[in-house]
Design an enzyme around this catalytic site. Sequence first.
Site, PDB file in Angstrom:
ATOM      1  N   GLY A 151       0.849  -1.201   0.000  1.00 25.17           N
ATOM      2  CA  GLY A 151       0.000   0.000   0.000  1.00 25.17           C
ATOM      3  C   GLY A 151       0.876   1.239   0.000  1.00 25.17           C
ATOM      4  O   GLY A 151       1.493   1.578   1.016  1.00 25.17           O
ATOM      5  N   ALA A 152       0.970   1.905  -1.162  1.00 30.77           N
ATOM      6  CA  ALA A 152       1.826   3.096  -1.294  1.00 30.77           C
ATOM      7  C   ALA A 152       0.959   4.344  -1.338  1.00 30.77           C
ATOM      8  O   ALA A 152       1.106   5.190  -2.225  1.00 30.77           O
ATOM      9  CB  ALA A 152       2.694   2.988  -2.547  1.00 30.77           C
ATOM     10  N   ALA A 195      -1.053  13.435  10.437  1.00 32.80           N
ATOM     11  CA  ALA A 195      -2.123  14.207   9.808  1.00 32.80           C
ATOM     12  C   ALA A 195      -1.614  14.690   8.455  1.00 32.80           C
ATOM     13  O   ALA A 195      -0.426  15.029   8.310  1.00 32.80           O
ATOM     14  CB  ALA A 195      -2.518  15.393  10.680  1.00 32.80           C
ATOM     15  N   ALA A 201      -8.684   7.969  19.245  1.00 37.51           N
ATOM     16  CA  ALA A 201      -7.969   9.244  19.051  1.00 37.51           C
ATOM     17  C   ALA A 201      -8.696  10.067  17.990  1.00 37.51           C
ATOM     18  O   ALA A 201      -8.963  11.261  18.189  1.00 37.51           O
ATOM     19  CB  ALA A 201      -6.521   8.977  18.620  1.00 37.51           C
ATOM     20  N   LEU A 243     -10.716  13.697  18.519  1.00 35.91           N
ATOM     21  CA  LEU A 243     -10.356  14.901  17.753  1.00 35.91           C
ATOM     22  C   LEU A 243     -11.583  15.443  17.019  1.00 35.91           C
ATOM     23  O   LEU A 243     -11.864  16.645  17.056  1.00 35.91           O
ATOM     24  CB  LEU A 243      -9.245  14.580  16.748  1.00 35.91           C
ATOM     25  CG  LEU A 243      -7.866  14.304  17.365  1.00 35.91           C
ATOM     26  CD1 LEU A 243      -6.907  13.733  16.325  1.00 35.91           C
ATOM     27  CD2 LEU A 243      -7.282  15.586  17.974  1.00 35.91           C
ATOM     28  N   CYS A 297     -10.422   9.914   7.300  1.00 32.52           N
ATOM     29  CA  CYS A 297     -10.429   9.117   8.535  1.00 32.52           C
ATOM     30  C   CYS A 297     -11.565   9.386   9.504  1.00 32.52           C
ATOM     31  O   CYS A 297     -12.181   8.444  10.007  1.00 32.52           O
ATOM     32  CB  CYS A 297      -9.110   9.327   9.273  1.00 32.52           C
ATOM     33  SG  CYS A 297      -7.726   8.601   8.394  1.00 32.52           S
ATOM     34  N   ARG A 303     -10.689  13.819  -0.160  1.00 34.74           N
ATOM     35  CA  ARG A 303     -11.587  12.770   0.342  1.00 34.74           C
ATOM     36  C   ARG A 303     -12.450  13.308   1.483  1.00 34.74           C
ATOM     37  O   ARG A 303     -11.942  13.889   2.431  1.00 34.74           O
ATOM     38  CB  ARG A 303     -10.768  11.550   0.797  1.00 34.74           C
ATOM     39  CG  ARG A 303     -10.136  10.802  -0.393  1.00 34.74           C
ATOM     40  CD  ARG A 303      -9.311   9.616   0.057  1.00 34.74           C
ATOM     41  NE  ARG A 303      -8.120  10.030   0.789  1.00 34.74           N
ATOM     42  CZ  ARG A 303      -7.250   9.176   1.317  1.00 34.74           C
ATOM     43  NH1 ARG A 303      -7.434   7.876   1.218  1.00 34.74           N
ATOM     44  NH2 ARG A 303      -6.186   9.634   1.962  1.00 34.74           N
TER      45      ARG A 303
HETATM   46  C1  UDX Z   1      -5.340   3.753   4.078  1.00 36.78           C
HETATM   47  C2  UDX Z   1      -6.636   3.598   4.864  1.00 36.78           C
HETATM   48  O1  UDX Z   1      -7.631   4.371   4.239  1.00 36.78           O
HETATM   49  C3  UDX Z   1      -6.515   4.037   6.292  1.00 36.78           C
HETATM   50  O2  UDX Z   1      -7.651   3.668   7.029  1.00 36.78           O
HETATM   51  C4  UDX Z   1      -5.381   3.365   6.917  1.00 36.78           C
HETATM   52  O3  UDX Z   1      -5.164   3.907   8.185  1.00 36.78           O
HETATM   53  C5  UDX Z   1      -4.144   3.420   6.071  1.00 36.78           C
HETATM   54  O4  UDX Z   1      -4.380   3.041   4.730  1.00 36.78           O
HETATM   55  P1  UDX Z   1      -4.338   5.783   2.789  1.00 36.78           P
HETATM   56  O5  UDX Z   1      -2.890   5.460   2.730  1.00 36.78           O
HETATM   57  O6  UDX Z   1      -4.732   7.222   2.913  1.00 36.78           O
HETATM   58  O7  UDX Z   1      -5.016   5.131   4.033  1.00 36.78           O
HETATM   59  O8  UDX Z   1      -5.104   5.057   1.582  1.00 36.78           O
HETATM   60  P2  UDX Z   1      -4.764   5.090   0.052  1.00 36.78           P
HETATM   61  O9  UDX Z   1      -4.064   6.350  -0.298  1.00 36.78           O
HETATM   62  O10 UDX Z   1      -6.015   4.697  -0.638  1.00 36.78           O
HETATM   63  O11 UDX Z   1      -3.677   3.923  -0.109  1.00 36.78           O
HETATM   64  C6  UDX Z   1      -3.921   2.570  -0.091  1.00 36.78           C
HETATM   65  C7  UDX Z   1      -3.113   1.921  -1.201  1.00 36.78           C
HETATM   66  O12 UDX Z   1      -3.205   0.496  -1.084  1.00 36.78           O
HETATM   67  C8  UDX Z   1      -3.588   2.262  -2.614  1.00 36.78           C
HETATM   68  O13 UDX Z   1      -2.537   2.859  -3.334  1.00 36.78           O
HETATM   69  C9  UDX Z   1      -4.003   0.918  -3.213  1.00 36.78           C
HETATM   70  O14 UDX Z   1      -3.705   0.791  -4.586  1.00 36.78           O
HETATM   71  C10 UDX Z   1      -3.184  -0.063  -2.377  1.00 36.78           C
HETATM   72  N1  UDX Z   1      -3.729  -1.423  -2.346  1.00 36.78           N
HETATM   73  C11 UDX Z   1      -5.014  -1.640  -2.010  1.00 36.78           C
HETATM   74  C12 UDX Z   1      -2.892  -2.500  -2.644  1.00 36.78           C
HETATM   75  O15 UDX Z   1      -1.720  -2.312  -2.968  1.00 36.78           O
HETATM   76  N2  UDX Z   1      -3.394  -3.762  -2.581  1.00 36.78           N
HETATM   77  C13 UDX Z   1      -4.704  -4.020  -2.293  1.00 36.78           C
HETATM   78  O16 UDX Z   1      -5.122  -5.176  -2.268  1.00 36.78           O
HETATM   79  C14 UDX Z   1      -5.532  -2.909  -1.975  1.00 36.78           C
HETATM   80  C1  UDX Z   2      -6.505  13.005  11.234  1.00 35.04           C
HETATM   81  C2  UDX Z   2      -5.782  12.930  12.590  1.00 35.04           C
HETATM   82  O1  UDX Z   2      -5.415  14.248  13.017  1.00 35.04           O
HETATM   83  C3  UDX Z   2      -4.555  12.047  12.466  1.00 35.04           C
HETATM   84  O2  UDX Z   2      -3.927  11.902  13.737  1.00 35.04           O
HETATM   85  C4  UDX Z   2      -4.967  10.684  11.930  1.00 35.04           C
HETATM   86  O3  UDX Z   2      -3.842   9.855  11.747  1.00 35.04           O
HETATM   87  C5  UDX Z   2      -5.729  10.818  10.628  1.00 35.04           C
HETATM   88  O4  UDX Z   2      -6.843  11.709  10.786  1.00 35.04           O
HETATM   89  P1  UDX Z   2      -6.164  14.396   8.997  1.00 35.04           P
HETATM   90  O5  UDX Z   2      -7.539  13.942   8.670  1.00 35.04           O
HETATM   91  O6  UDX Z   2      -5.086  14.219   7.988  1.00 35.04           O
HETATM   92  O7  UDX Z   2      -5.647  13.655  10.317  1.00 35.04           O
HETATM   93  O8  UDX Z   2      -6.196  15.965   9.349  1.00 35.04           O
HETATM   94  P2  UDX Z   2      -6.624  16.836  10.632  1.00 35.04           P
HETATM   95  O9  UDX Z   2      -5.611  17.885  10.808  1.00 35.04           O
HETATM   96  O10 UDX Z   2      -6.938  16.019  11.804  1.00 35.04           O
HETATM   97  O11 UDX Z   2      -7.948  17.574  10.113  1.00 35.04           O
HETATM   98  C6  UDX Z   2      -9.159  16.868   9.875  1.00 35.04           C
HETATM   99  C7  UDX Z   2     -10.257  17.832   9.509  1.00 35.04           C
HETATM  100  O12 UDX Z   2     -10.646  18.629  10.624  1.00 35.04           O
HETATM  101  C8  UDX Z   2      -9.892  18.826   8.408  1.00 35.04           C
HETATM  102  O13 UDX Z   2     -10.985  18.974   7.523  1.00 35.04           O
HETATM  103  C9  UDX Z   2      -9.634  20.111   9.168  1.00 35.04           C
HETATM  104  O14 UDX Z   2      -9.818  21.249   8.381  1.00 35.04           O
HETATM  105  C10 UDX Z   2     -10.671  20.001  10.266  1.00 35.04           C
HETATM  106  N1  UDX Z   2     -10.361  20.804  11.471  1.00 35.04           N
HETATM  107  C11 UDX Z   2      -9.238  20.551  12.197  1.00 35.04           C
HETATM  108  C12 UDX Z   2     -11.255  21.793  11.894  1.00 35.04           C
HETATM  109  O15 UDX Z   2     -12.300  22.006  11.257  1.00 35.04           O
HETATM  110  N2  UDX Z   2     -10.976  22.501  13.041  1.00 35.04           N
HETATM  111  C13 UDX Z   2      -9.857  22.278  13.784  1.00 35.04           C
HETATM  112  O16 UDX Z   2      -9.678  22.951  14.807  1.00 35.04           O
HETATM  113  C14 UDX Z   2      -8.957  21.274  13.354  1.00 35.04           C
END
Ligand code: UDX
Ligand code: UDX
Length: 462
Positions: free
Chosen positions: A14-15, A166, A225, A229, A278, A348
Site C-alpha cells: 500500500g503506497a 495528519a 484518538a 479529535l 479518517c 476525500r
Molecule cells: C489507508 C486507509 O484508508 C486508512 O484507514 C489506513 O489507516 C491506512 O491506509 P491511505 O494510505 O490514505 O489510508 O489510503 P490510500 O491512499 O487509498 O492507499 C492505499 C493503497 O493500497 C492504494 O494505493 C491501493 O492501490 C493499495 N492497495 C489496495 C494494494 O496495494 N493492494 C490491495 O489489495 C488494496
Molecule cells: C486526522 C488525525 O489528526 C490524524 O492523527 C490521523 O492519523 C488521521 O486523521 P487528517 O484527517 O489528515 O488527520 O487531518 P486533521 O488535521 O486532523 O484535520 C481533519 C479535519 O478537521 C480537516 O478537515 C480540518 O480542516 C478540520 N479541522 C481541524 C477543523 O475544522 N478545526 C480544527 O480545529 C482542526
Amino acid sequence: MSNQTFKKRIGCIGAGYVGGPTMAMIAAQCPDYKVTVVDINEKRIAAWLTDDLPIYEPGLLDVVKKARERNLFFSTDVNGAIREAEILFVSVNTPTKTFGEGAGKAADLQYWEETARNIVRVSTSDKIIVEKSTLPVRTADAMARILNANEKGIHFEVASNPEFLAEGSAMEDLLHPDRVLIGTRETEKGLRARQEIAAIYAHWVDPSRIITSNVWSAELSKLVANAFLAQRISSINSISALCEMTEADVGEVANAIGKDRRIGGKFLNASIGYGGSCFKKDILNLVYICENYGLHEVARYWESVVNMNEYQMRRFVLNMVRSMFSTVSRKKIVLLGFAFKANTGDTRESPAIYVARKLLDEHAELIISDPKALDNARAALAGSERPIAFEVDPYRAVQGAHAIAVLTEWEDYRRLDYQKIFDAMTKPAFVFDGRNILDHKRLFEIGFNVFPIGKPGLSHFK
Ligand code: UDX
Ligand code: UDX
C-alpha cells in the site's frame, strides 16, 4: 549495499497517503534497513519513482530523494516484497462497507483479508505482520488465524502499529511523533516482535515516546484518538451556531476555554466541518462496534459527532442561500479551496464536495479554485449535470462573481488583495468565510457583505 548487507528487510503493501510517507521516513532514518514499498496500482508506483510524487505533502520529496534507490524501493512486485520481508507493514485501504451487513458503517476488510491470504500463499519464512491500516478492534486476531492456518509451518506474528500522522504535516508528524504505539501479544514471540518494531523507530524517536500495549488496545486507541479529535471540532461547531444567534464570537470563546490547560487550545477552530478520509469512517466504525456489543447509548453518543458535522455543512449552505436573497440560481459562486484542509491536494470527504453539490442543486454557477486539489476536485464532481469551471488563479476565478466561499484554510487566501477582488465582482458582493481566516472588519469596510462562522454577519443591508 547488496541485499545481504542490510540488517533487516522491511516491506510495505500500500503506497498511499499513509504507506508512502511513513516508509520514506523509516528508510531515510534507517539506512541499515532495506525498505520496499509495493502497490497494485502501477501508475502510483511509477509516480513514486519520479519527482512528481503521487501525493502532495510538504517536505516529502526531500525525504524520498534522500533514500530512494539507496535503501528505499518502490515496486509493483507485491509477492517479491512479501517473500523478502522480515517485517511486513500492511497499509491498504479499509473503506466503509457499501453493501450487506454494516453497510455505511463497518469497515470493508476485503482488501485486508485478500492481502492476508496472499501473504500466506507466497511466504517462505516467518514474518512480523504490522497493521498500519486503521482496522476494527480484534481484526489482528482474525488475521492471525487466517495467517497461521497455513500448512507450511511458517509463523506470522501480527502486531498493530497505528499511524497518527495528519495530512499536510505528515513529515513533521513522522519526524517528531507525540507517540509511537506498538500493540502486540504479550507472549514470547509477541514481545520479540514488539522489540523489533520498536528498534525501527528508536533510530530517531526518543524511547519515552515509544509506547506499547496489547493488540486490541492499540487498534482501539487509533479509532478513539480520531473520535476525540472529531468530537472537539463538532463541539466547537455546535457552539458556533449558538454564537451566531447571541452575538458571541466563537473565536473569543475558543480562546478563553483553550487557555484552561485541562481543555487545551488545539483543534478548537470552528469551521465548515471536518473532512478527510479518517474521521467519519473511524467514528462510524466505532459506532458499529458498539452496536455489535449491544452498547446502543455509546453508539448514539459517538454518532452525534458525525451528525453535528453534517448539520454544520448544511447550515453553511443554507446561510449562503438565505443571505443572497434566498436564491443562488445562475449566480456565480467561487469556492476558494477544495482540499479538506490546507497543505494537501486530498479531497476525500472534503466538506467542499457537499457544499458544491448543494449549490449545484440550487443551480448556482460554480468556479472552483485551489492551489493543489483541482485534479481531485474534478474527479470528485465528475458527472455533475451542471457546468463547473476550475481556475487555479483566484483573481481570474472571481471575475464577475456574486460570492466567494472560503472552504480551505490555505495561507495564501489571507494575503489576497481583496480590494482588487471586490472591484472585479458583481455587486452586492458576498464573502462566506467557512474557515474564519479573513479579516472580516476590513472586508466589510471594502464593501463586502461578510458571513463568518460563529459570529454575527456584517451586512450592508441592515
Ligand atoms: C489507508 C486507509 O484508508 C486508512 O484507514 C489506513 O489507516 C491506512 O491506509 P491511505 O494510505 O490514505 O489510508 O489510503 P490510500 O491512499 O487509498 O492507499 C492505499 C493503497 O493500497 C492504494 O494505493 C491501493 O492501490 C493499495 N492497495 C489496495 C494494494 O496495494 N493492494 C490491495 O489489495 C488494496
Ligand atoms: C486526522 C488525525 O489528526 C490524524 O492523527 C490521523 O492519523 C488521521 O486523521 P487528517 O484527517 O489528515 O488527520 O487531518 P486533521 O488535521 O486532523 O484535520 C481533519 C479535519 O478537521 C480537516 O478537515 C480540518 O480542516 C478540520 N479541522 C481541524 C477543523 O475544522 N478545526 C480544527 O480545529 C482542526
